[in-house]
Design a protein around this motif. Structure first.
Motif, mmCIF file in Angstrom:
data_model
loop_
_atom_site.group_PDB
_atom_site.id
_atom_site.type_symbol
_atom_site.label_atom_id
_atom_site.label_comp_id
_atom_site.label_asym_id
_atom_site.label_seq_id
_atom_site.Cartn_x
_atom_site.Cartn_y
_atom_site.Cartn_z
ATOM 1 N N TYR A 145 0.875 -1.174 0.000
ATOM 2 C CA TYR A 145 0.000 0.000 0.000
ATOM 3 C C TYR A 145 0.910 1.221 0.000
ATOM 4 C CZ TYR A 145 -3.500 3.467 1.353
ATOM 5 O OH TYR A 145 -4.313 4.565 1.379
ATOM 6 N N LYS A 146 0.703 2.108 -0.948
ATOM 7 C CA LYS A 146 1.528 3.321 -1.014
ATOM 8 C C LYS A 146 0.928 4.358 -0.074
ATOM 9 C CE LYS A 146 3.588 6.719 -4.103
ATOM 10 N NZ LYS A 146 4.897 6.556 -3.447
ATOM 11 N N VAL A 147 1.611 4.620 1.016
ATOM 12 C CA VAL A 147 1.111 5.542 2.034
ATOM 13 C C VAL A 147 1.331 6.987 1.581
ATOM 14 C CG1 VAL A 147 1.335 6.332 4.422
ATOM 15 C CG2 VAL A 147 1.519 3.889 3.887
ATOM 16 N N ARG A 148 0.239 7.688 1.400
ATOM 17 C CA ARG A 148 0.284 9.120 1.081
ATOM 18 C C ARG A 148 -0.142 9.956 2.281
ATOM 19 N NH1 ARG A 148 -1.526 6.372 -3.422
ATOM 20 N NH2 ARG A 148 -0.343 6.749 -5.347
ATOM 21 N N GLU A 149 -0.743 9.282 3.253
ATOM 22 C CA GLU A 149 -1.228 9.969 4.440
ATOM 23 C C GLU A 149 -0.065 10.388 5.333
ATOM 24 O OE1 GLU A 149 -4.384 7.456 2.721
ATOM 25 O OE2 GLU A 149 -2.311 7.066 3.324
ATOM 26 N N SER A 150 -0.308 11.372 6.190
ATOM 27 C CA SER A 150 0.760 11.903 7.041
ATOM 28 C C SER A 150 0.885 11.169 8.376
ATOM 29 C CB SER A 150 0.534 13.403 7.299
ATOM 30 O OG SER A 150 -0.769 13.640 7.823
ATOM 31 N N ILE A 151 -0.117 10.356 8.730
ATOM 32 C CA ILE A 151 -0.109 9.594 9.983
ATOM 33 C C ILE A 151 -0.733 8.230 9.725
ATOM 34 C CG2 ILE A 151 -1.034 9.458 12.354
ATOM 35 C CD1 ILE A 151 -1.154 12.545 12.301
ATOM 36 N N ALA A 209 4.817 2.143 8.314
ATOM 37 C CA ALA A 209 5.397 3.346 8.922
ATOM 38 C C ALA A 209 6.901 3.405 8.685
ATOM 39 C CB ALA A 209 5.092 3.371 10.417
ATOM 40 N N THR A 210 7.556 2.268 8.786
ATOM 41 C CA THR A 210 9.002 2.205 8.567
ATOM 42 C C THR A 210 9.352 2.465 7.103
ATOM 43 O OG1 THR A 210 9.249 0.625 10.375
ATOM 44 C CG2 THR A 210 11.043 0.750 8.793
ATOM 45 N N ARG A 211 8.577 1.829 6.218
ATOM 46 C CA ARG A 211 8.867 1.945 4.791
ATOM 47 C C ARG A 211 8.681 3.374 4.291
ATOM 48 N NH1 ARG A 211 5.102 -1.738 1.486
ATOM 49 N NH2 ARG A 211 6.089 -3.250 2.874
ATOM 50 N N TYR A 212 7.634 4.053 4.786
ATOM 51 C CA TYR A 212 7.300 5.383 4.281
ATOM 52 C C TYR A 212 7.650 6.502 5.268
ATOM 53 C CZ TYR A 212 4.919 2.972 0.512
ATOM 54 O OH TYR A 212 4.646 2.173 -0.572
ATOM 55 N N ARG A 213 8.361 6.147 6.324
ATOM 56 C CA ARG A 213 8.811 7.115 7.321
ATOM 57 C C ARG A 213 7.647 8.002 7.798
ATOM 58 N NH1 ARG A 213 14.723 9.007 4.826
ATOM 59 N NH2 ARG A 213 15.600 6.890 4.732
ATOM 60 N N THR A 214 6.609 7.310 8.224
ATOM 61 C CA THR A 214 5.367 7.971 8.652
ATOM 62 C C THR A 214 5.129 7.678 10.121
ATOM 63 O OG1 THR A 214 4.474 7.591 6.431
ATOM 64 C CG2 THR A 214 2.892 8.176 8.156
ATOM 65 N N PRO A 215 4.779 8.672 10.925
ATOM 66 C CA PRO A 215 4.528 8.416 12.344
ATOM 67 C C PRO A 215 3.349 7.456 12.544
ATOM 68 C CG PRO A 215 3.891 10.655 11.754
ATOM 69 C CD PRO A 215 4.633 10.107 10.586
#
Length: 368
Positions: free
Chosen positions: A75-81, A98-104
């Motif tokens: 899943y390509k995370v575009r969200e900020s959280i 979270a690790t892959r996309y450096r997302t909190p």
């Protein structure tokens, strides 16, 4: 700000699902969000928010999941959280994203599956890694928080945020003369929840058998379904309580609210079994929202849902005699029932989703 939510279900008949649906309903119009659910989850018409049914099927242990499906999940995370509304194993899946996309990442650790994975290998490895990856963990009770700290080495801060209740849902007047006539000569007690050993309906039945020896002014309605029903029915038969106990099955919507409003006492006496436990107990707040006094056991996170001596009476876990005494005390004291119920209604109001949801919005601002 935008948020990616992960959960197992949004079925409002289910504890996890009720939390998921109510929280998503709260978020609507406040922040941009998308909910991810398992691909095999049923679609419910009441969901008025964006959902992608793409998660791997839920299982409570690494040994029971399709590990290749989890490892291959994309899943390509575009969200900020990223916010996982339930714990294991979707917290681990959220941690990988979270690790892959450096997302909190924020993890809700609700109860049983916040702890049980920490007790066995390899689940412990995956659960601790997820907890350590998160920026914040939330728990609905002090008991759940303390148990996570007891069994894990996580340094991630854990915030206690009670589960929320849809207070307004339980305030509307519902006409139910047929129900009142059905039980007009008796005080009504109810329990709402799955029919399983840890919910403790058998303890209530045993307690009522004690009371039946010298009084017959009560009726107990058991609401829910599950594999424990045959065992419970056998106890009812053994204790000669057929005229005092009714199994109503699963109820929802106004039918459920009717019984909350009808009852004189809400009694729910769970127990901890092999770290299956009540992390909070939203049904207590639902009963309190209807102004009903509560009898509960000191098990799991109950003390965050019921205030002993103020919104209900809490007795020791598995203590049938004390359960019977607490029920009898409330049966005999209308003033006490009223005072506990009024206090409970105010406590439920303070835990309405409008207030609980805002606490999560504050966390989003903190980690973003």
């Amino acid at each position: 700000m935008s948020v990616l939510l992960l959960s197992t279900t949004n079925n409002v008949k289910n504890g996890w699902g009720n939390i998921t649906h109510e929280y998503c309903s709260f978020l609507n119009g406040k922040v941009e969000f998308r909910l991810l659910l398992p691909k095999n989850e049923p679609r419910y018409s009441y969901a008025s928010y964006d959902i992608d049914y793409i998660l791997p099927e839920f299982a409570p242990s690494i040994g029971k999941i399709n590990i290749f499906e989890y490892l291959g999940f994309q899943y390509k995370v575009r969200e900020s959280i990223i916010h996982t509304l339930v714990e294991f194993p979707y917290a681990w899946l959220g941690a990988r994203l979270a690790t892959r996309y450096r997302t909190p990442l924020i993890i809700n650790a609700l109860g049983t599956y916040a702890i049980r994975p920490l007790l066995k290998w390899p689940d412990k490895y995956f659960a601790e890694w997820a907890y350590n990856t998160a920026k914040i963990i939330t728990a609905p009770s002090i008991f759940t928080k303390d148990s996570i700290l007891k069994f894990s080495k996580t340094k991630t801060p854990i915030r206690v945020i009670n589960e929320g209740v849809n207070f307004a849902r339980f305030q509307k007047e519902i006409d139910m003369p047929e129900l009142r006539n059905l039980y007009k000569d008796r005080k009504v007690l109810i329990t709402v929840g799955g029919l399983k050993p840890r919910k403790g309906q058998d303890l209530v039945i045993r307690a009522l058998a004690i009371l039946k020896k010298h009084r017959n002014d009560f009726h107990y309605c058991i609401i829910g379904k599950g594999g424990f029903e045959e065992y419970l029915r056998n106890i009812v038969h053994e204790e000669n309580l057929e005229s005092n106990v009714t199994f109503l099955g699963e109820l929802d919507g106004d039918r459920l609210v009717k019984y909350f409003q009808l009852c004189d006492i809400y009694v729910h006496t769970p127990r901890l079994i092999d770290w299956n436990f009540e992390g909070f107990g939203i049904v207590y707040l639902e009963a309190s929202a209807c102004g009903k006094p509560i009898v509960a056991t000191n098990s799991g996170g109950i003390r965050n849902a019921v205030i002993d001596g103020k919104t209900g009476i809490i007795v020791p876990e598995n203590d049938i005699d004390r359960i019977a005494q607490a029920i009898e005390k409330l049966l005999d004291d209308q003033s006490l029932r009223s005072n506990l119920g009024q206090n409970g209604r105010e406590y439920a109001r303070k835990n309405d989703w409008s207030r609980i949801g805002q606490k999560f919005l504050n966390l989003y601002s903190e980690v973003s």
